[in-house]
Design an enzyme around this catalytic site. Structure first.
Site, PDB file in Angstrom:
ATOM      1  N   GLY A  76       0.875  -1.204   0.102  1.00 46.52           N
ATOM      2  CA  GLY A  76       0.220   0.029   0.248  1.00 46.52           C
ATOM      3  C   GLY A  76       0.825   1.364   0.170  1.00 46.52           C
ATOM      4  CB  SER A  95      -0.142   4.600  -5.263  1.00 50.29           C
ATOM      5  OG  SER A  95       1.013   4.333  -6.053  1.00 50.29           O
ATOM      6  CD  GLU A 109       7.774  -2.740  -6.570  1.00 46.29           C
ATOM      7  OE1 GLU A 109       7.575  -2.171  -5.547  1.00 46.29           O
ATOM      8  OE2 GLU A 109       6.948  -2.404  -7.527  1.00 46.29           O
TER       9      GLU A 109
END
Lengths: 342, 385
Positions: free
Chosen positions: B135, B137, B252
């Site tokens: 979570g 954006s 990521e």
């Protein structure tokens, strides 16, 4: 890298940054023994590996040095210590040849020989064989690249040619130095562009603060990063080839060299265009150093295989593997090379 | 050498000693477990949810490979995990369900989590039973993540959460959300943010789908209305959320998924071209292969840095930007090079893959940091300010 090999790089840095004329610098390079980088210490070399060779040739490119150092390093590694004792390490490659081998004697012309006029031994591919030719018997027709570096033709008449076995085509081996030189020159031009962007004031601030300029320089840096990584890997593959030619494994590094030279050629687009764009008018002058990089980059991307040549060749090498086997092919090769380097 | 600029420090990845055996094991696993009925699944690998596949993968020990065995993990090396990941992605295996938990949530809990959090979640993550989403954006916080407004207020025994997350990939499959939340009233920008691990079954949470332009459902909007979480939901240090979240973004951005996910369509194009393509087709294959090979070298170099304990944030950013460009170029170049008569709406595997990819390709340079944000990070790394 060992301390001794770091010392080799430090020595080279001093020579390349020293600003001597090409002929004097070449003499300094030879006296420092740099062409013997890959030879074992027992044979008078530095015992460096192919990753070191990449670093050293790249460093020459970083200083916009147009000497055939890469050809000398690889040539000495292929030809052995005789290249030093008999030919003063002045080994170069011919990009192409026309003529005939008759009873071990070559009659014909070698083209695209960087620094042919001051070299002593030239390696050339003639009728599918790689041979070494003593240049002392050649008629030299001097020429130069658009960057002003010597690039000559050599004519031979019934000159004795000694066979020099290579693990892949000489043309592919000739592409290796150009990849490392491009990697270095890309970073050299990038360093100039960053310096200029941080100094040059417009609109009341350094142009390096403008997002449009930042984004372009990031693109250039990424292109340079790609060439550096590809080049390092291609050199390691070439090292694997030389290690394994004596043993049971036969490893032809053409695939890796093709991929890296092609990637390097493509990267030159972004590298030269953005470096010039960021510099504005100053980069277009003879006084400013940028053209020493960019004009060589235009030459090096064409030598030993342009974009079309390597794209088609790599496409064929890939298509032969086919969609079903390509991934297994890529991983098996890189696992083998990495194991060899470890 | 100290004078020279080199933006990408190259490191050679030493593969695990049993790389070949490991690759063969993973390939055998994939052959036995992958569904090949729809070619589109093969080029959308890490967005495809497949409960059976993920469960089997967990049983085979291919999730949470580097986590310690005391939490159920494999205790394997980073390089072994890398080999498994690239094999899964290259085959187009459906890894969407567990991907985020394996890549980010597990390592983050190991680094910052409490013993309670680790014991509670890591074994389930490893078994392929607990999935996570990220979570970050919000409606007012896209590229400018520091504009996060979702709020955590300290209450007896825990925290009360209010706010909204947007573009949350896989929230509709996930059990957990790792959220970046403003935990200090009146704080601004990067200060006063904390990370919370929120169980999505908690009352007060509403998840609504966002359907993408191709009809796919990856994204969601997630609403939090007076959601109570206990003190154990805080991950790491209160107020250190920004630093923790950006470190997580390196994970990521560092993986092989950024360039392999379109590999399936390139392989299909090569199959279509046959062993002796014409010069123009060979040239297209050659260029795409050169970039594929280069990106793989770059990706392995990033992993080598990560495995030796260095922080490859800049290198990872470069690889993500180039990888995204490549994934988009593969699609463009192959569509441009298909022979006349090629039917994009046809039944061939290549057509099915392309028809999906041409539509979803624009998202490649939006997710996980837009192209412009990534290049801004690179420019900063170059010393441009």
């Amino acid at each position: 890298m060992s301390t001794e090999r770091q010392m080799v790089l430090d020595t080279a840095e001093r020579i390349f940054a020293g600003g001597a004329t090409p002929e004097t610098m070449w003499q300094q390079v030879i006296e420092a023994g740099l062409p013997a980088l890959l030879l074992p210490e027992a044979d008078g070399g530095f015992g460096g590996d192919w990753g070191d060779a990449f670093s050293l040739i790249r460093l020459a490119g970083y200083h916009a040095v147009g000497l055939p150092l890469g050809e000398a390093i690889i040539g000495v590694a292929l030809f052995g210590s005789e290249a030093i004792s008999a030919f003063d390490s002045r080994v170069v490659f011919a990009e192409s040849a026309s003529g005939t081998l008759d009873g071990g004697n070559f009659t014909g012309i070698l083209h695209g020989v960087a620094s042919g006029r001051t070299a002593r031994l030239v390696l050339a591919s003639i009728a599918g064989q790689t041979v070494g030719l003593d240049i002392s018997g050649a008629i030299v027709t001097p020429g130069e690249t658009l960057a002003g570096d010597p690039c000559d033709s050599l004519e031979f008449r019934a000159a004795p040619a000694s066979l020099c076995p290579v693990p892949t085509s000489l043309f592919a081996l000739g592409a290796l130095p150009r990849i490392a030189q491009i990697a270095g020159a890309m970073d050299g031009a990038l360093a100039l562009a960053i310096g200029h962007a941080n100094e040059r004031q417009q609109f009341g601030k350094p142009i390096g603060k403008l997002q449009a300029v930042q984004q372009n320089l990031a693109v250039m840096a990424e292109a340079a990063a790609a060439v550096n990584c590809a080049g390092q890997a291609a050199f390691q593959a070439a090292g694997q080839a030389l290690v394994s030619t004596g043993g049971a494994v036969k490893f032809d590094p053409e695939f890796e060299i093709a991929a890296a030279k092609l990637r390097a050629n493509i990267a030159v687009d972004a590298g030269t265009a953005i470096a010039h764009q960021v510099h504005g008018g100053i980069g277009f002058t003879q006084d400013y150093a940028l053209h020493r990089f960019t004009r060589r980059l235009y030459v090096w991307r064409a030598e030993f295989g342009n974009e079309r040549f390597w794209a088609e060749r790599l496409g064929v090498l890939t298509a032969v593997q086919g969609g079903d086997k390509l991934w297994a092919y890529l991983t098996a090769r890189s696992d083998l090379v990495a194991m060899g380097a470890a | 050498m100290h004078m020279t600029v080199q933006t990408f420090s190259v490191e050679t990845l030493t593969p695990p000693p049993d790389a070949t055996a490991l690759r063969n094991q993973v390939r055998a696993f994939i052959t036995a477990n992958i569904k090949r009925d729809d070619p589109r699944r093969l080029v959308n690998s890490w967005a495809v949810p497949d409960h059976d596949f993920t469960r089997a993968l967990g049983e085979a020990g291919y999730i949470g490979m580097v986590l310690p065995t005391e939490y159920g993990g494999g205790g394997r090396s980073q390089t072994e995990r890398y080999v498994v990941l690239e094999e899964l992605l290259a085959a187009g295996a459906p890894v969407g369900l567990h991907w985020i938990a394996d890549r980010q949530t597990g390592p983050l809990l190991l680094k910052y989590g409490t013993e309670t959090q680790r014991k509670r979640y890591l074994p389930g993550i490893v078994q392929g039973k607990i999935f996570a989403c990220i979570g970050l954006s919000e409606p007012g916080a896209g590229s400018d993540l520091s504009a996060v407004r979702m709020r955590a207020d300290k209450v007896p025994g825990g925290w009360r959460l209010n706010g909204q997350k947007l573009w949350t990939t896989n929230a509709h499959h996930a059990h957990l959300m790792l959220a970046l939340v403003r935990s200090e009233r009146g704080s601004e920008r990067h200060a006063g943010l904390s990370q919370y691990l929120i169980e999505l079954a908690t009352p007060g949470i509403t998840i609504r789908p966002i359907i993408d332009l191709a009809g796919g459902h990856d994204f969601n909007e997630v609403f939090f209305e007076d959601v109570f979480v206990d003190e154990d939901a805080l991950v790491g240090t209160e107020g250190q959320g920004w630093a923790q979240a950006t470190a997580e973004l390196t994970l990521e951005r560092a993986g092989p998924e950024r360039y392999i996910s379109s590999l399936g369509v390139l392989l299909e194009f090569i199959r279509m071209a046959g062993p002796a393509p014409d010069a123009a087709t060979a040239s297209v294959i050659g260029k795409l292969t050169a970039e594929l090979w280069t990106l793989r070298q770059m990706s392995m170099s990033v992993l080598a840095k990560l495995a030796s304990g260095e922080d490859p944030a800049l290198e990872a950013t470069i690889v993500k930007d180039l990888g995204n460009l490549y994934e988009q170029e593969v699609v463009r170049a192959i569509q441009a090079a298909t022979p006349s008569g090629f039917d994009l709406m046809g039944d061939s595997a290549c057509a099915k893959m392309l028809s999906l990819l041409v539509q979803v390709a624009p998202s490649f340079s939006l997710r996980g940091g837009t192209r412009e944000i990534l290049r801004g990070i690179v420019a900063k790394g170059l010393g441009l300010r």
